[in-house]
Design an enzyme around this catalytic site. Structure first.
Site, PDB file in Angstrom:
ATOM      1  N   LEU A 285       0.867  -1.184   0.000  1.00 28.93           N
ATOM      2  CA  LEU A 285       0.000   0.000   0.000  1.00 28.93           C
ATOM      3  C   LEU A 285       0.898   1.227   0.000  1.00 28.93           C
ATOM      4  O   LEU A 285       1.584   1.504   0.983  1.00 28.93           O
ATOM      5  CB  LEU A 285      -0.917  -0.005   1.224  1.00 28.93           C
ATOM      6  CG  LEU A 285      -2.176  -0.878   1.140  1.00 28.93           C
ATOM      7  CD1 LEU A 285      -1.829  -2.344   0.903  1.00 28.93           C
ATOM      8  CD2 LEU A 285      -3.026  -0.727   2.390  1.00 28.93           C
ATOM      9  N   ILE A 286       0.905   1.952  -1.112  1.00 28.66           N
ATOM     10  CA  ILE A 286       1.860   3.039  -1.286  1.00 28.66           C
ATOM     11  C   ILE A 286       1.139   4.378  -1.397  1.00 28.66           C
ATOM     12  O   ILE A 286       0.167   4.521  -2.135  1.00 28.66           O
ATOM     13  CB  ILE A 286       2.757   2.792  -2.526  1.00 28.66           C
ATOM     14  CG1 ILE A 286       3.867   3.838  -2.603  1.00 28.66           C
ATOM     15  CG2 ILE A 286       1.941   2.724  -3.812  1.00 28.66           C
ATOM     16  CD1 ILE A 286       4.973   3.474  -3.573  1.00 28.66           C
TER      17      ILE A 286
ATOM     18  N   CYS B 266      15.697  13.157 -20.166  1.00 27.26           N
ATOM     19  CA  CYS B 266      16.273  11.957 -19.573  1.00 27.26           C
ATOM     20  C   CYS B 266      16.528  10.971 -20.703  1.00 27.26           C
ATOM     21  O   CYS B 266      16.060  11.161 -21.827  1.00 27.26           O
ATOM     22  CB  CYS B 266      15.369  11.353 -18.490  1.00 27.26           C
ATOM     23  SG  CYS B 266      13.845  10.632 -19.106  1.00 27.26           S
TER      24      CYS B 266
ATOM     25  N   GLN C 211      -2.127   3.790  14.816  1.00 31.32           N
ATOM     26  CA  GLN C 211      -1.049   2.813  14.833  1.00 31.32           C
ATOM     27  C   GLN C 211      -0.639   2.400  16.251  1.00 31.32           C
ATOM     28  O   GLN C 211       0.505   2.036  16.499  1.00 31.32           O
ATOM     29  CB  GLN C 211       0.152   3.354  14.044  1.00 31.32           C
ATOM     30  CG  GLN C 211      -0.171   3.507  12.566  1.00 31.32           C
ATOM     31  CD  GLN C 211       0.920   4.197  11.762  1.00 31.32           C
ATOM     32  OE1 GLN C 211       2.054   4.319  12.215  1.00 31.32           O
ATOM     33  NE2 GLN C 211       0.579   4.661  10.574  1.00 31.32           N
TER      34      GLN C 211
END
Length: 484
Positions: free
Chosen positions: A185-186, A458, A298
């Protein structure tokens, strides 16, 4: 010129069948990565190491090969060597003398030898003979066995002598795909980037699940992080990127859920959705960047309540890490600047969040959701191969934003990583070229002259398109993609 790839010690401790499987997988991974640098790359597996040959007619590839090898999981370290043949110990000394004469002049040194094969001498014999000769016939200060200024590293493999010219530290861990897949999960922040990296390093193909709370700009930013992690550390294997439109869930939470329970309920809804997606992809575990006590959701009590929403395994590699340690690690792996520039989207903010959620109360609150909400969200989730991010950017950047010629008042920004730019500098006669690595562009672009137009460059055009799209979403109109 060759590279000798040393296996991570944990691989060496495995049983023979497992060790062979891991080594074979690492060989394949190295080949997959280096073939993208040059088709002539040769990789050969041996029992306790892997040999990588740099094409003789392309010695300039050594730096690029070394940089890629340093980022492949399963490698303890890599030594760059020059190869010689020998018939006697004196041959070894005679070939080492011109190589190391200047390096040890005015310094202390020692000789270290690693030997494989049957010989009429041992490693210590070679160390003494070569060390004695170098000490006598060079301008070295003398031999020092502990903490010398220079260590002369020699490797002997049967009738071949390898003189070590460079040592590169590896990632460690296990080769990619030797462990089962995970779904990470990002969010684009410090924590999720580091937790994803930890499982890449551990040899698990790490797929990405993104819960979109902030529109296109947020999604672009997160895709940059995921693409960077995959491209740098996991390019040997394909992975998925899943984008989940989560605004409807947030809307119902804000409208229907008790204020103190919002944070825990949001996390449970994310886990439920991610679990459904993981099962669809055949994945057995979720990965999150949660750290004990970092935020109200948490605490141990709340994490326990969150875990009860699914039978799928939830892994938290950062659970005991301090925030500063996480930030330091994000800096090391190249995600810190992405995280710094990532917009914060706290879709659910409780004024008095509970730190000791009660499961029964949370489940009662969740009954207020629309019955088919999760089904709708999962159905709307978009799954792509992470390699398609480049193609996706092509469809969102118009022709006028991609240029091959440079006009007056236009400045080229080389956004490649510093090591790439140093290896192959971009110099354009009569044109100003700024060098700002892609991971710093978001934070430095606002300081540039707004009267000028900037062309992003790039090597492959992928990161330049992502960065251009990200800046455009932020409201900048003076940015284009340069594709000569």
């Amino acid at each position: 010129m060759k590279f000798i790839v040393k296996l991570y010690p944990e691989i060496m401790m495995k049983s023979k069948p497992v060790r062979m499987r891991f080594t074979k997988m690492l060989e394949t991974n190295i080949r997959n990565v280096l073939k993208k640098v040059d088709e002539d790359a040769k990789v050969q597996r041996q029992w306790d190491r892997i040999m990588v040959m740099v094409p003789k007619h392309k010695p300039e590839l050594a730096q690029a090969f070394g940089e890629r090898l340093a980022c492949i999981p399963g490698i303890a370290h890599v030594v760059q060597v020059d190869e010689y043949s020998f018939e006697s110990v004196d041959d070894i000394y005679q070939q080492a003398l011109p190589v190391y004469r200047d390096q040890i002049a005015g310094k202390t040194f020692c000789v270290r030898v690693k030997r494989t094969g049957d010989h009429d001498f041992n490693s210590i014999d070679v160390e003494r003979y070569v060390g004695g000769g170098l000490n006598q016939f060079t301008d070295a200060i003398g031999v020092r066995l502990k903490n010398p200024d220079v260590t002369v590293n020699l490797e002997i493999d049967r009738d071949k002598l390898y003189m070590v010219t460079k040592r590169i530290e590896g990632l460690g861990g296990f080769p990619m795909a030797t462990q089962e897949d995970v779904l990470s999960l990002i969010s684009g922040g410090f924590d999720s980037g580091v937790s994803s990296y930890q499982f890449i390093k551990k040899g698990a193909r790490t797929h990405y699940c993104f819960f979109n709370l902030g529109g296109a700009q947020h999604e672009i930013g997160v895709k940059q992080v995921a693409y960077h992690l995959w491209k740098t550390y996991g390019e040997s294997h394909k992975v998925k990127f899943v984008s989940v439109p989560f605004e409807p869930v947030v809307a119902e939470i804000l409208e229907k859920i008790d204020n103190g329970q919002m944070g825990v309920v949001l996390k449970r809804m994310m886990m439920r959705t991610a679990a459904r997606i993981a099962e669809r992809l055949g994945i057995q575990a979720l990965v999150t960047g949660e750290s004990l006590g970092q935020v109200s959701s948490q605490t141990l009590t709340n994490l326990n309540v969150i875990d009860r929403c699914t039978e799928l395994l939830i892994l938290r590699p950062l659970i005991a890490m301090d925030k500063q340690d996480i930030i330091n690690e994000s800096r090391r792996i190249g995600t810190e600047d992405f995280a710094k520039s990532m917009p914060e989207y706290c879709g659910v903010i409780s004024q008095k969040p509970t730190v000791k959620a009660v499961l029964a109360k949370v489940e009662a609150e969740e009954k207020k959701f629309s019955e088919d909400l999760i089904d709708q969200i999962v159905a709307q989730a978009v799954t792509i191969d992470i390699r398609e991010i480049a193609e996706q950017m092509d469809t969102r950047i118009t022709e006028t934003e991609t240029v091959i010629a440079i006009e007056t008042n236009e400045v080229v920004i080389d956004i490649r990583a510093p090591e790439e730019e140093e290896h192959k500098p971009l110099n354009i006669e009569g044109v100003e070229v700024k060098r700002i690595p892609f991971f710093k562009l978001a934070t430095q672009f606002a300081d540039l002259d707004k009267q000028k137009t900037y062309l992003l460059y790039c090597e492959r055009g992928v990161m330049s398109k992502l960065q251009a799209l990200y800046l455009i979403e932020q409201g900048y109109t003076n940015v284009k993609v340069y594709r000569p």
